[in-house]
Structure formats: C-alpha cells, structure tokens
Scaffold this motif. Structure first.
Motif, PDB file in Angstrom:
ATOM      1  N   ILE A  73      36.294 -38.143  -2.706  1.00 45.58           N
ATOM      2  CA  ILE A  73      35.630 -37.775  -3.955  1.00 45.58           C
ATOM      3  C   ILE A  73      34.457 -36.842  -3.671  1.00 45.58           C
ATOM      4  CG2 ILE A  73      34.231 -38.692  -5.854  1.00 45.58           C
ATOM      5  CD1 ILE A  73      36.223 -41.081  -5.900  1.00 45.58           C
ATOM      6  N   SER A  74      33.737 -37.091  -2.599  1.00 45.94           N
ATOM      7  CA  SER A  74      32.643 -36.203  -2.194  1.00 45.94           C
ATOM      8  C   SER A  74      33.155 -34.803  -1.883  1.00 45.94           C
ATOM      9  CB  SER A  74      31.921 -36.786  -0.973  1.00 45.94           C
ATOM     10  OG  SER A  74      30.988 -35.885  -0.459  1.00 45.94           O
ATOM     11  N   GLU A 131      34.075 -33.110  -5.215  1.00 46.79           N
ATOM     12  CA  GLU A 131      32.867 -32.664  -5.915  1.00 46.79           C
ATOM     13  C   GLU A 131      32.281 -31.415  -5.255  1.00 46.79           C
ATOM     14  OE1 GLU A 131      30.506 -36.211  -5.858  1.00 46.79           O
ATOM     15  OE2 GLU A 131      31.520 -37.053  -7.616  1.00 46.79           O
ATOM     16  N   HIS A 140      34.348 -28.387  -6.201  1.00 50.88           N
ATOM     17  CA  HIS A 140      33.995 -27.927  -7.555  1.00 50.88           C
ATOM     18  C   HIS A 140      32.693 -27.118  -7.503  1.00 50.88           C
ATOM     19  CE1 HIS A 140      36.990 -29.673 -10.207  1.00 50.88           C
ATOM     20  NE2 HIS A 140      36.922 -30.814  -9.540  1.00 50.88           N
ATOM     21  N   ALA A 141      31.731 -27.599  -6.725  1.00 50.34           N
ATOM     22  CA  ALA A 141      30.464 -26.877  -6.588  1.00 50.34           C
ATOM     23  C   ALA A 141      30.673 -25.521  -5.909  1.00 50.34           C
ATOM     24  CB  ALA A 141      29.457 -27.724  -5.795  1.00 50.34           C
ATOM     25  N   THR A 173      28.122 -29.707   2.337  1.00 50.26           N
ATOM     26  CA  THR A 173      28.500 -31.006   1.769  1.00 50.26           C
ATOM     27  C   THR A 173      29.992 -31.253   1.952  1.00 50.26           C
ATOM     28  OG1 THR A 173      26.721 -30.806   0.146  1.00 50.26           O
ATOM     29  CG2 THR A 173      28.459 -32.398  -0.332  1.00 50.26           C
ATOM     30  N   LYS A 174      30.795 -30.215   1.737  1.00 51.84           N
ATOM     31  CA  LYS A 174      32.251 -30.338   1.899  1.00 51.84           C
ATOM     32  C   LYS A 174      32.609 -30.677   3.348  1.00 51.84           C
ATOM     33  CE  LYS A 174      34.728 -26.735   2.436  1.00 51.84           C
ATOM     34  NZ  LYS A 174      35.376 -25.427   2.235  1.00 51.84           N
TER      35      LYS A 174
END
Length: 103
Positions: A8-9, A12, A15-16, A35-36
């Motif tokens: 899920i991270s 998200e 998407h960012a 983050t990915k």
C-alpha cells in the motif's frame, strides 16, 4: 509493517510520483521515488511468505501504476528530444551516435 502495508505504501508513492510528473514538481518526484524505493525494500523483506489473493492484487496495482509512470517519463523524454531537434535544426534522433555528433 506487513507485506500488505508495504505494498500500500508503494501504491501511494506511485500515485504521488504520477502527480509529481503531471505537475513537473521535481522535489515531490524525488520524495515519492525515495518513498517508493523504501516500500519496495520493505516488500522484498517478506519474500519467503506465500502470496495471498489480496497481495497478488495489490502487486498488480503497483505494477500498473509503475507502467503509467514509465509512460509519462517516456512521453516527457520524447517531448524534450523533439524540442532539442527543433532548436538545433537536427532532424536526426537525439540519442543516436550520429545525433550526438551535432550536440
């Protein structure tokens, strides 16, 4: 953190990344990419666990979003190449050895 949470991270973050690519926000793109990558590392730490239907579905969604990011990047690169060709008057491919000779 579970494998589900890690996926899920990643989703998200993807998407960012897409939002950052659409708005040409380099800082947001860098943050989303970091983050990915952290999320992908977290997912990889669960490598020995069996795949559930939910995990498979989340992984598929992450894959589709990553392909969307790739398409955006390729389109942006093509636009830059076209602009460079127009600026230099060079009709050759910007990334070919002959094209680089004119740079």
């Amino acid at each position: 953190m579970t494998r589900r949470d890690a996926l899920i991270s990643v989703i998200e973050a993807l998407h960012a990344e897409i939002d950052a690519l659409k708005s040409n926000d380099v800082s947001a793109l860098e943050l989303a990419t970091r983050t990915k990558v952290a999320g992908i590392d977290a997912v990889a730490s669960f490598d020995g666990e069996p795949m559930t239907a939910e995990i498979r579905e989340l992984a598929g969604e992450a894959h589709r979003l990553n392909e969307t990011c790739r398409i955006y990047v390729n389109l942006m690169a093509a636009n830059v190449r076209r602009r460079l060709q127009n600026l230099t008057g060079n009709p050759m491919a910007a990334y070919s050895p002959a094209g680089l000779a004119y740079a």
